[in-house]
Design an enzyme around this catalytic site. Structure first.
Site, PDB file in Angstrom:
ATOM      1  N   SER A 110     -22.781  22.719 -45.971  1.00 33.31           N
ATOM      2  CA  SER A 110     -22.089  22.788 -47.260  1.00 33.31           C
ATOM      3  C   SER A 110     -22.456  21.608 -48.145  1.00 33.31           C
ATOM      4  CB  SER A 110     -20.574  22.786 -47.046  1.00 33.31           C
ATOM      5  OG  SER A 110     -20.201  23.782 -46.136  1.00 33.31           O
TER       6      SER A 110
HETATM    7  N1  SAH Z   1     -19.270  23.575 -41.620  1.00 36.16           N
HETATM    8  C1  SAH Z   1     -20.703  23.763 -41.583  1.00 36.16           C
HETATM    9  C2  SAH Z   1     -21.152  24.758 -42.644  1.00 36.16           C
HETATM   10  C3  SAH Z   1     -21.542  25.948 -41.950  1.00 36.16           C
HETATM   11  S1  SAH Z   1     -22.055  27.367 -42.824  1.00 36.16           S
HETATM   12  C4  SAH Z   1     -21.439  22.457 -41.707  1.00 36.16           C
HETATM   13  O1  SAH Z   1     -20.792  21.430 -41.931  1.00 36.16           O
HETATM   14  O2  SAH Z   1     -22.661  22.467 -41.554  1.00 36.16           O
HETATM   15  C5  SAH Z   1     -20.941  28.532 -42.079  1.00 36.16           C
HETATM   16  C6  SAH Z   1     -21.033  28.674 -40.588  1.00 36.16           C
HETATM   17  O3  SAH Z   1     -20.027  29.599 -40.210  1.00 36.16           O
HETATM   18  C7  SAH Z   1     -22.356  29.250 -40.080  1.00 36.16           C
HETATM   19  O4  SAH Z   1     -22.876  28.412 -39.116  1.00 36.16           O
HETATM   20  C8  SAH Z   1     -21.950  30.597 -39.510  1.00 36.16           C
HETATM   21  O5  SAH Z   1     -22.708  30.986 -38.368  1.00 36.16           O
HETATM   22  C9  SAH Z   1     -20.504  30.354 -39.142  1.00 36.16           C
HETATM   23  N2  SAH Z   1     -19.689  31.550 -39.008  1.00 36.16           N
HETATM   24  C10 SAH Z   1     -19.681  32.679 -39.769  1.00 36.16           C
HETATM   25  N3  SAH Z   1     -18.770  33.547 -39.316  1.00 36.16           N
HETATM   26  C11 SAH Z   1     -18.172  32.963 -38.238  1.00 36.16           C
HETATM   27  C12 SAH Z   1     -17.151  33.365 -37.336  1.00 36.16           C
HETATM   28  N4  SAH Z   1     -16.539  34.552 -37.424  1.00 36.16           N
HETATM   29  N5  SAH Z   1     -16.804  32.509 -36.360  1.00 36.16           N
HETATM   30  C13 SAH Z   1     -17.397  31.300 -36.231  1.00 36.16           C
HETATM   31  N6  SAH Z   1     -18.359  30.859 -37.050  1.00 36.16           N
HETATM   32  C14 SAH Z   1     -18.743  31.687 -38.048  1.00 36.16           C
END
Ligand code: SAH
Length: 227
Positions: free
Chosen positions: A75
């Site tokens: 993000s």
């Molecule tokens: N917080 C992260 C940003 C990640 S982007 C950081 O600091 O880098 C969003 C993430 O959510 C992705 O890695 C994706 O695989 C995950 N995601 C999407 N749906 C999900 C779910 N149902 N359960 C767990 N993770 C999920």
């Protein structure tokens, strides 16, 4: 500050990842409305360049989202700051927090650097394995699970704060249920290409109040797990 965060030489950074470049990001976050000094300090401390591919390290202190593979993104720093700040609003002092969507592990590390007890859930095994290595090498104590985060992590709850870092058309009830009284949930809610960042607070009597923190764009919250 979390005393466990002992920075290794590669975490200090040089050139485009130097402290000066990192301080510029902090100034920008201040100018764009981030006020909580503890949050700014955590972002100054956690080396974001170690959460992206080496080829992108020189862009790590720009205020933008960056690709982390598997079609996912780390993000934008402003969004990480705003979501984190929301957990501390109105004098709220969270202790135990849950993140859905570990991704690179950056948001979880910022929360851990604030001394919070962090639990995080990721559905893509490959991303989680890399994030776990980062937690270990930075000396951060983050509990993580490979699962579909839409069910939360009820065994370790309730949580004083829940941060959902993937967008969904609606709030997920299972997560709201895992909020402790007084707890705050922050989640992007809306269509695939444009969501509103919602902040929910569970009042002591169980009623839920909500605020809209503005427009954001997150990758989608998907069901099931993959390797
Ligand atoms: N917080 C992260 C940003 C990640 S982007 C950081 O600091 O880098 C969003 C993430 O959510 C992705 O890695 C994706 O695989 C995950 N995601 C999407 N749906 C999900 C779910 N149902 N359960 C767990 N993770 C999920």
């Amino acid at each position: 500050m979390n005393p466990r965060l002992r920075l290794q030489p590669e975490a200090i950074g040089v050139g485009m990842t130097s402290q000066r470049v990192r301080d510029r990001l902090i100034e920008r976050l201040r100018e764009t409305g981030i006020r909580d000094e503890r949050v700014l300090n955590a972002i100054r401390t956690v080396p974001r360049h170690l959460f992206v591919d080496e080829a992108l390290a020189t862009r790590a202190y720009e205020d933008t989202a960056l690709p982390i593979g598997h079609g996912q993104t780390i993000s934008q720093p402003w969004v990480v700051a705003r979501m984190t700040e929301a957990l501390f609003e109105d004098g709220h002092e969270p202790k135990r927090v849950l993140e859905i969507g570990t991704g690179s592990g950056y948001q979880a590390s910022v929360l851990a650097a604030l001394g919070l007890e962090v639990h995080t859930v990721e559905r893509i095994g490959d991303l989680l394995r890399v994030a776990r290595k980062r937690f270990r090498s930075l000396g951060l104590n983050v509990r993580s699970k490979h699962d579909d985060g839409r069910i939360g992590w009820p065994e370790n709850g309730p949580y004083d704060g829940i941060v959902v870092t993937a967008g969904a058309p609606a709030l997920v009830d299972a997560l709201t249920e895992q909020l402790a009284p007084g707890g705050v949930l922050v989640a992007p809610v809306g269509a695939a290409n444009a969501q509103q960042l919602l902040m929910l607070r569970k009042e002591a009597d169980g009623t839920i109040s909500r605020r809209d923190l503005g427009a954001v764009v997150f990758v989608p919250l998907l069901s099931g797990t993959i390797g």
